[in-house]
Motif scaffolding. Structure first.
Motif, PDB file in Angstrom:
ATOM      1  N   ALA A  76       0.830  -1.205   0.000  1.00 36.48           N
ATOM      2  CA  ALA A  76       0.000   0.000   0.000  1.00 36.48           C
ATOM      3  C   ALA A  76       0.867   1.258   0.000  1.00 36.48           C
ATOM      4  CB  ALA A  76      -0.930   0.000   1.211  1.00 36.48           C
ATOM      5  N   ALA A  77       1.950   1.230   0.765  1.00 36.51           N
ATOM      6  CA  ALA A  77       2.869   2.373   0.796  1.00 36.51           C
ATOM      7  C   ALA A  77       3.523   2.579  -0.557  1.00 36.51           C
ATOM      8  CB  ALA A  77       3.934   2.148   1.868  1.00 36.51           C
ATOM      9  N   ASN A  78       3.872   1.483  -1.225  1.00 31.73           N
ATOM     10  CA  ASN A  78       4.500   1.588  -2.534  1.00 31.73           C
ATOM     11  C   ASN A  78       3.547   2.180  -3.558  1.00 31.73           C
ATOM     12  OD1 ASN A  78       5.419   0.224  -5.334  1.00 31.73           O
ATOM     13  ND2 ASN A  78       7.174   0.391  -3.957  1.00 31.73           N
ATOM     14  N   VAL A  79       2.282   1.809  -3.463  1.00 27.17           N
ATOM     15  CA  VAL A  79       1.274   2.365  -4.372  1.00 27.17           C
ATOM     16  C   VAL A  79       1.186   3.883  -4.179  1.00 27.17           C
ATOM     17  CG1 VAL A  79      -1.171   2.410  -4.969  1.00 27.17           C
ATOM     18  CG2 VAL A  79      -0.058   0.226  -4.460  1.00 27.17           C
ATOM     19  N   LEU A  80       1.158   4.322  -2.931  1.00 22.42           N
ATOM     20  CA  LEU A  80       1.048   5.751  -2.654  1.00 22.42           C
ATOM     21  C   LEU A  80       2.296   6.499  -3.108  1.00 22.42           C
ATOM     22  CD1 LEU A  80      -0.681   5.600   0.840  1.00 22.42           C
ATOM     23  CD2 LEU A  80      -1.712   6.209  -1.356  1.00 22.42           C
ATOM     24  N   LEU A  90       1.090  10.200   3.235  1.00 25.31           N
ATOM     25  CA  LEU A  90       0.189   9.080   3.513  1.00 25.31           C
ATOM     26  C   LEU A  90       0.939   7.757   3.379  1.00 25.31           C
ATOM     27  CD1 LEU A  90      -3.013  10.252   1.610  1.00 25.31           C
ATOM     28  CD2 LEU A  90      -2.823   9.894   4.078  1.00 25.31           C
ATOM     29  N   GLY A  91       1.823   7.692   2.411  1.00 25.33           N
ATOM     30  CA  GLY A  91       2.616   6.482   2.218  1.00 25.33           C
ATOM     31  C   GLY A  91       3.496   6.170   3.408  1.00 25.33           C
ATOM     32  N   GLN A  92       4.001   7.207   4.061  1.00 24.90           N
ATOM     33  CA  GLN A  92       4.837   6.982   5.240  1.00 24.90           C
ATOM     34  C   GLN A  92       4.034   6.320   6.360  1.00 24.90           C
ATOM     35  OE1 GLN A  92       7.340  10.385   6.435  1.00 24.90           O
ATOM     36  NE2 GLN A  92       7.150  11.131   4.331  1.00 24.90           N
ATOM     37  N   LEU A  93       2.761   6.667   6.489  1.00 28.22           N
ATOM     38  CA  LEU A  93       1.917   6.017   7.505  1.00 28.22           C
ATOM     39  C   LEU A  93       1.792   4.524   7.214  1.00 28.22           C
ATOM     40  CD1 LEU A  93      -0.963   8.645   7.866  1.00 28.22           C
ATOM     41  CD2 LEU A  93       0.994   8.297   9.389  1.00 28.22           C
ATOM     42  N   GLY A 131       6.399  -1.589   9.101  1.00 29.27           N
ATOM     43  CA  GLY A 131       7.695  -1.773   9.751  1.00 29.27           C
ATOM     44  C   GLY A 131       8.819  -1.953   8.760  1.00 29.27           C
ATOM     45  N   CYS A 132       8.783  -1.182   7.662  1.00 29.31           N
ATOM     46  CA  CYS A 132       9.782  -1.331   6.599  1.00 29.31           C
ATOM     47  C   CYS A 132      10.594  -0.042   6.462  1.00 29.31           C
ATOM     48  CB  CYS A 132       9.100  -1.674   5.277  1.00 29.31           C
ATOM     49  SG  CYS A 132      10.264  -1.906   3.907  1.00 29.31           S
ATOM     50  N   PRO A 133      11.776   0.028   7.070  1.00 34.27           N
ATOM     51  CA  PRO A 133      12.591   1.252   6.988  1.00 34.27           C
ATOM     52  C   PRO A 133      12.959   1.635   5.556  1.00 34.27           C
ATOM     53  CG  PRO A 133      13.427  -0.217   8.706  1.00 34.27           C
ATOM     54  CD  PRO A 133      12.411  -0.988   7.940  1.00 34.27           C
ATOM     55  N   LEU A 134      13.151   0.647   4.676  1.00 31.85           N
ATOM     56  CA  LEU A 134      13.538   0.969   3.309  1.00 31.85           C
ATOM     57  C   LEU A 134      12.415   1.726   2.591  1.00 31.85           C
ATOM     58  CD1 LEU A 134      15.739   0.706   1.177  1.00 31.85           C
ATOM     59  CD2 LEU A 134      14.672  -1.428   0.426  1.00 31.85           C
ATOM     60  N   THR A 135      11.179   1.311   2.827  1.00 27.57           N
ATOM     61  CA  THR A 135      10.053   2.012   2.215  1.00 27.57           C
ATOM     62  C   THR A 135       9.936   3.417   2.788  1.00 27.57           C
ATOM     63  OG1 THR A 135       8.896  -0.097   1.922  1.00 27.57           O
ATOM     64  CG2 THR A 135       7.592   1.897   1.738  1.00 27.57           C
ATOM     65  N   VAL A 136      10.139   3.552   4.088  1.00 24.26           N
ATOM     66  CA  VAL A 136      10.116   4.881   4.704  1.00 24.26           C
ATOM     67  C   VAL A 136      11.204   5.761   4.091  1.00 24.26           C
ATOM     68  CG1 VAL A 136      10.369   6.179   6.851  1.00 24.26           C
ATOM     69  CG2 VAL A 136       9.137   4.006   6.867  1.00 24.26           C
ATOM     70  N   ALA A 137      12.392   5.193   3.897  1.00 26.80           N
ATOM     71  CA  ALA A 137      13.497   5.952   3.303  1.00 26.80           C
ATOM     72  C   ALA A 137      13.132   6.443   1.905  1.00 26.80           C
ATOM     73  CB  ALA A 137      14.753   5.089   3.246  1.00 26.80           C
ATOM     74  N   MET A 138      12.543   5.570   1.110  1.00 25.15           N
ATOM     75  CA  MET A 138      12.152   5.939  -0.254  1.00 25.15           C
ATOM     76  C   MET A 138      11.132   7.072  -0.241  1.00 25.15           C
ATOM     77  SD  MET A 138      10.187   3.556  -3.049  1.00 25.15           S
ATOM     78  CE  MET A 138       8.739   3.491  -1.966  1.00 25.15           C
ATOM     79  N   LEU A 139      10.138   6.967   0.634  1.00 25.47           N
ATOM     80  CA  LEU A 139       9.102   7.995   0.694  1.00 25.47           C
ATOM     81  C   LEU A 139       9.652   9.320   1.209  1.00 25.47           C
ATOM     82  CD1 LEU A 139       6.351   5.599   1.899  1.00 25.47           C
ATOM     83  CD2 LEU A 139       6.064   7.133  -0.049  1.00 25.47           C
TER      84      LEU A 139
END
Length: 444
Positions: free
Chosen positions: A232-236, A265-268, A274-282
């Motif tokens: 869902a975060a990747n989609v956002l 919204l993606g960061q939420l 619990g994925c730091p890499l996705t948070v970093a990308m966003l």
């Protein structure tokens, strides 16, 4: 009625309408058909196959096009998407953006209205029968296909696989009606959401923004409902990138603000995963949005957090849709953010050039489109600081690479490079660079 609509059996559809008190004359008036045509359908079993006529019937009877498999990826929709791709952010598009963003926020915050639950319905006509029962092999087949087409997208652009992805999405949706364990059905929905995500991304790459938004909406809804917060975060993130691009096309800061909201919204979702890499990308892309909005302090904070989260991440243990974001992508996004500011400091420009150069050096042939974007940004950065020869070299590489991929987006991203080249009318090589970009744009 729903079964008849799905197979375009208008004999049954019109017969059911007559049973409800709607006569042939009224059916003809509502659908734009001649009364004699309605008679032939009802009495002689005439089949209507023409797409435009079926659309007219669906719209005239106030039937959702999706019930007849007409809601997506049809010739008219394709034409409309192509027209929209060439337009500025008009009021109609703004309304689409508003609806998508509102939907994303409601789903992320858990406040969406699930009473209708339409996310599972097919967007287009079914093309082949689905198996009665599915298992892990079926899921592996879908994920393998998505992975293979994602590889094609990275190397050759969305045009190399977009239609194949859309066709596979249409067929795979049928599997939602197949029998299987709860675990298999959950895995199927995640796999289907990722395929919608890729269909949206490849549509975006071709400038088909309306199609992209439809797929993003479906992907986010499904991913969130099955608790796949990483996806869902990747989609956002990808929805944010679409609107970041639209803002650049039309120099519209409103779109940059919209992109920023998608990244936030993606960061939420990423934190829930619990994925730091996705948070970093966003966070890195959030910094890019802040840079375009000329908010340097916010940009610096977002870049700092992106680097911190990236350091904490374990790339070997992440989902397929986030694996692309490695050291090269982090450097590229930092470089683009630093050099995209309207009024960058000399230190920012030099640091940005260093990051972009580092990213390009890490790229292999499997990431051709990314290399094109980074060469474009590097060429712009060099021209902005007056290093015209280096700017021309990077720009020439960008144009050469852009001509090898089927991506409207890469052509759009060359516009700032062309505008900067035109600021040097006495430089023959830069004039040639600008002309080569014009030639590419005219061909799209």
């Amino acid at each position: 009625m729903r079964r008849a609509l799905a197979v375009h059996d208008l004999n049954v559809v019109f017969d059911l309408l007559q049973r409800s008190g709607i006569g042939q004359r009224q059916i003809a008036r509502m659908t734009g058909l001649y009364q004699s045509e309605v008679y032939e359908v009802i009495r002689k079993g005439r089949r209507i196959q023409a797409w435009d006529v079926l659309v007219r019937i669906a719209d005239g009877l106030a039937i959702p096009r999706g019930y007849m498999g007409l809601a997506f990826d049809d010739p008219l929709s394709h034409s409309l998407d192509q027209a929209a791709a060439a337009c500025t952010a008009d009021a109609t598009e703004r309304e689409e953006v508003k609806q998508l963003l509102s939907h994303a926020a409601n789903v992320t915050m858990g406040t969406d209205d699930d009473t209708v639950a339409t996310w599972w319905q097919p967007l287009d006509a079914e093309t082949a029968p689905a198996p009665d029962r599915i298992g892990r092999t079926d899921i592996d087949r879908i994920t393998s296909l998505t992975s293979a087409m994602r590889t094609l997208d990275y190397q050759f652009g969305g045009g190399a696989c977009r239609d194949a992805v859309a066709a596979q999405v249409r067929w795979s949706q049928q599997l939602l009606n197949s029998r299987g364990t709860e675990t298999i059905k959950r895995l199927l929905r995640s796999a289907l959401a990722d395929m919608h995500n890729l269909a949206a991304w490849t549509s975006f790459d071709l400038g088909l923004y309306r199609s992209a938004r439809k797929h993003f909406k479906r992907a986010h809804t499904i991913a969130h409902k099955v608790g796949d917060h990483s996806l869902a975060a990747n989609v956002l993130y990808r929805a944010g990138r679409l609107h970041l691009h639209r803002g650049g096309e039309d120099a519209d800061p409103t779109m940059h603000h919209i992109a920023l909201k998608f990244f936030q919204l993606g960061q939420l979702e990423a934190q829930n995963a619990g994925c730091p890499l996705t948070v970093a990308m966003l966070c890195a892309n959030e910094a890019w949005a802040y840079a375009l909005l000329d908010e340097r302090a916010q940009m610096q904070r977002s870049l700092g957090r992106a680097q911190d989260e990236f350091t904490r991440s374990t790339p070997d243990n992440v989902q397929a849709w986030i694996r692309f974001f490695g050291v090269a992508d982090l450097n590229a996004t930092i470089g683009v953010a630093l050099t995209a500011q309207p009024s960058p400091t000399p230190t920012d420009m030099q640091a940005g050039i260093d990051h972009l150069t580092r990213a390009i050096s890490m790229r292999g042939p499997e990431m051709t489109r990314s290399q094109c974007f980074e060469s474009t940004a590097l060429g712009c950065a060099y021209l902005r600081i007056g290093a015209t020869e280096l700017g021309q070299q990077a720009g020439r590489q960008a144009v050469t690479t852009a001509s090898t991929v089927r991506s409207v987006r890469t052509i759009h991203r060359l516009k700032p490079l062309r505008d900067l080249a035109l600021q040097h009318p006495t430089d023959a090589e830069l004039a040639e660079l600008a002309q080569s970009i014009n030639t590419l744009q005219e061909a799209t």
